[in-house]
Design an enzyme around this catalytic site. Structure first.
Site, PDB file in Angstrom:
ATOM      1  N   GLU A 185      24.242 -17.335  19.940  1.00 17.55           N
ATOM      2  CA  GLU A 185      23.743 -18.109  21.092  1.00 17.55           C
ATOM      3  C   GLU A 185      23.718 -17.266  22.363  1.00 17.55           C
ATOM      4  O   GLU A 185      24.754 -16.704  22.761  1.00 17.55           O
ATOM      5  CB  GLU A 185      24.631 -19.357  21.292  1.00 17.55           C
ATOM      6  CG  GLU A 185      24.104 -20.262  22.393  1.00 17.55           C
ATOM      7  CD  GLU A 185      24.817 -21.609  22.471  1.00 17.55           C
ATOM      8  OE1 GLU A 185      25.406 -22.043  21.470  1.00 17.55           O
ATOM      9  OE2 GLU A 185      24.772 -22.204  23.561  1.00 17.55           O
ATOM     10  N   LYS A 200      32.374 -28.621  22.575  1.00 19.51           N
ATOM     11  CA  LYS A 200      31.477 -27.681  21.879  1.00 19.51           C
ATOM     12  C   LYS A 200      31.327 -26.419  22.718  1.00 19.51           C
ATOM     13  O   LYS A 200      31.349 -25.297  22.204  1.00 19.51           O
ATOM     14  CB  LYS A 200      30.125 -28.352  21.631  1.00 19.51           C
ATOM     15  CG  LYS A 200      29.164 -27.555  20.756  1.00 19.51           C
ATOM     16  CD  LYS A 200      28.290 -26.586  21.507  1.00 19.51           C
ATOM     17  CE  LYS A 200      27.322 -25.860  20.571  1.00 19.51           C
ATOM     18  NZ  LYS A 200      26.529 -24.834  21.250  1.00 19.51           N
ATOM     19  N   ASP A 245      39.209 -17.621  10.463  1.00 13.25           N
ATOM     20  CA  ASP A 245      38.516 -18.762   9.865  1.00 13.25           C
ATOM     21  C   ASP A 245      38.057 -19.716  10.977  1.00 13.25           C
ATOM     22  O   ASP A 245      38.856 -20.482  11.532  1.00 13.25           O
ATOM     23  CB  ASP A 245      39.499 -19.444   8.903  1.00 13.25           C
ATOM     24  CG  ASP A 245      38.906 -20.625   8.160  1.00 13.25           C
ATOM     25  OD1 ASP A 245      37.877 -21.153   8.603  1.00 13.25           O
ATOM     26  OD2 ASP A 245      39.496 -21.024   7.143  1.00 13.25           O
ATOM     27  N   HIS A 289      19.857 -19.878  31.072  1.00 12.46           N
ATOM     28  CA  HIS A 289      19.374 -19.802  29.687  1.00 12.46           C
ATOM     29  C   HIS A 289      17.975 -19.207  29.663  1.00 12.46           C
ATOM     30  O   HIS A 289      17.660 -18.354  28.843  1.00 12.46           O
ATOM     31  CB  HIS A 289      19.283 -21.208  29.081  1.00 12.46           C
ATOM     32  CG  HIS A 289      20.503 -21.592  28.304  1.00 12.46           C
ATOM     33  ND1 HIS A 289      20.939 -20.875  27.227  1.00 12.46           N
ATOM     34  CD2 HIS A 289      21.359 -22.627  28.433  1.00 12.46           C
ATOM     35  CE1 HIS A 289      22.016 -21.445  26.730  1.00 12.46           C
ATOM     36  NE2 HIS A 289      22.305 -22.502  27.450  1.00 12.46           N
TER      37      HIS A 289
HETATM   38  C1  MEV Z   1      25.796 -25.278  25.037  1.00 17.22           C
HETATM   39  O1  MEV Z   1      25.946 -24.507  23.862  1.00 17.22           O
HETATM   40  C2  MEV Z   1      27.146 -25.692  25.587  1.00 17.22           C
HETATM   41  C3  MEV Z   1      27.106 -26.661  26.771  1.00 17.22           C
HETATM   42  O2  MEV Z   1      26.333 -27.806  26.414  1.00 17.22           O
HETATM   43  C4  MEV Z   1      28.530 -27.044  27.082  1.00 17.22           C
HETATM   44  C5  MEV Z   1      28.664 -28.165  28.080  1.00 17.22           C
HETATM   45  O3  MEV Z   1      27.723 -28.970  28.239  1.00 17.22           O
HETATM   46  O4  MEV Z   1      29.754 -28.234  28.686  1.00 17.22           O
HETATM   47  C6  MEV Z   1      26.416 -26.050  27.964  1.00 17.22           C
END
Ligand code: MEV
Length: 425
Positions: free
Chosen positions: A80, A258, A274, A372
């Site tokens: 990513e 995430k 892992d 991004h």
């Molecule tokens: C993207 O991979 C992760 C984000 O969505 C985390 C977040 O929203 O805090 C940017």
């Protein structure tokens, strides 16, 4: 070792490798392990079944990390874009107030043995506890090397669990895994004590496997992020509001976490550990109160700066398994200068906090897409055939137009080259 390497992102990969060697003291041989193509068949064949090849992902280095006063260059494997840049940004901001203060607990993994068909589960649990020493000796006999390294089975706990299909007893074997992740050791021990537990309880053992909710193996980190760098008082308020949403709403908490795992997984993978074990532990820990929650917490400190902290299970090792077999994983561990599982856990927690702060800052200040899209534009410029010295010009041009796609990149490259040819003539 210094972890600040100015302009690293502007260099080409070869020059970057040179800069990382200079900053870290890695040898040329070490470095080769990081970019030389495939692992040899015998190594791959020994790792998983039915091997037909290997699969490559980018390995980058996050800069600027200072963990417990020590500079750390952090290797990250991820597909990513923006993740490594964001981790470095979070590290750079924390650095302004002394970096991350990180800690790890003991390195205890839990092996579970499930016992069913019990006449009296509570009495069965009492019986197991009375014969604790015998159970521990039996477990430890299975791993003399771990015991010699100062680890091994330390204690047992019993839990009586109600279920409509019948009450069960679960025995937890608490194993100090020292610097190994320890899955094999714990599973072997759990299997070895199951017959004795059946004898003691009169029940039948079903599952004998470790738990990934590694509450005996936690790491955490704290850092202060100066308000001037995150949009002033208003910026601090916005980040706090974003955090409150993650506290109030599991839909947001999942995305918040995430983002944290974007960073942590990338380091877990780079070190041959892992990722699924750490992911499972993180999300289960996020739910431990019964309400799925963010793994980080934020508040405003006395100066009006943002104080952040994180805590999560970090079931990782620096010896054994792929950490030993995979040459690049070995070098990544060396690059970080960590020599224990505790220290690796401390770096992971720091990376998770840096990653989360950088995401919240970008989301609440300008939205995440701007950064991004710049990275996306870089990729498009390279794909269109731009040379390293042409990439920035193309990215700037695409950003100005807000028109970021493959055909625009080719068109701008052709225009820019025809202009420089005209100038040269
Ligand atoms: C993207 O991979 C992760 C984000 O969505 C985390 C977040 O929203 O805090 C940017």
């Amino acid at each position: 070792m210094g972890s600040v390497i100015p302009g690293l992102y502007r260099k080409d990969p070869g020059a970057r490798r040179k800069a990382v060697v200079e900053a870290s003291g890695l040898s040329e041989d070490d470095l080769r392990a990081l970019f030389e193509p495939a692992l040899q068949d015998p190594v791959l064949d020994g790792m998983v079944e039915n091997v037909i090849g290997s699969f490559h992902l980018p390995l980058g280095v996050a800069t600027g990390f200072q963990v417990n006063g020590r500079d750390v260059l952090v290797p990250m494997v991820t597909e990513e874009s923006s993740v490594i840049a964001a981790a470095s940004k979070g590290a750079q901001l924390a650095r302004l107030r002394g970096g991350f203060s990180a800690w790890s607990s003991e390195q205890i993994m839990i092996g579970q043995v499930q016992l069913t068909d019990l006449k009296d589960p509570v009495k069965a649990a009492e019986g197991v506890l009375l014969r604790k020493d015998e159970v521990l000796s039996m477990a430890n006999a299975k791993d003399p090397l771990l015991v010699k390294a100062g680890g091994g089975a330390r204690d047992i706990e019993t839990r009586v669990l109600e279920h409509p299909a019948g009450t069960m007893l679960v025995v937890h074997l608490l194993v100090d895994c020292r610097d190994a992740m320890g899955a094999n050791a714990v599973n072997t021990m759990a299997e070895s004590i199951a017959p004795l537990l059946e004898d003691i309880t009169g029940g039948g053992a079903v599952l004998r496997i470790l738990s990934n909710l590694a509450t005996g193996r936690l790491s955490g980190a704290r850092a202060i992020f100066p308000k001037e760098e995150i949009g002033g008082e208003e910026g601090v308020s916005s980040i706090l509001k974003a955090f409150y949403l993650a506290q109030a709403d599991p839909y947001r908490a999942a995305t918040h976490n995430k983002g944290i795992m974007n960073g942590i997984d990338a380091v877990v993978l780079a070190t041959g550990n892992d990722t699924r074990a750490v992911e499972a532990g993180a999300h289960a820990y996020a739910s431990i109160s019964g309400h799925y929650s963010p793994l980080t917490r934020y508040s405003r400190d006395g100066n009006g700066d943002l104080a952040g902290e994180i805590e999560l299970p970090t079931a990782v090792g620096v010896v054994g398994g792929a950490t030993r077999v995979h040459p690049a994983a070995r070098v990544c561990i060396k690059l970080m200068g960590v020599s224990s599982a505790r220290e690796l856990g401390e770096v992971l927690a720091s990376v998770g906090l840096a990653q989360n702060l950088a995401a919240l800052r970008a989301l609440s200040l300008e939205g995440i897409q701007k950064g991004h899209m710049r990275l996306h534009a870089r990729n498009l410029a390279v794909q269109a055939g731009a040379r390293p010295d042409e990439v920035d010009v193309l990215v700037d041009a695409m950003a100005v137009d807000g028109d970021i796609n493959a055909s625009k990149a080719s068109e701008l490259l052709a225009t820019s080259r025809s202009r420089s040819t005209i100038k040269r003539i």
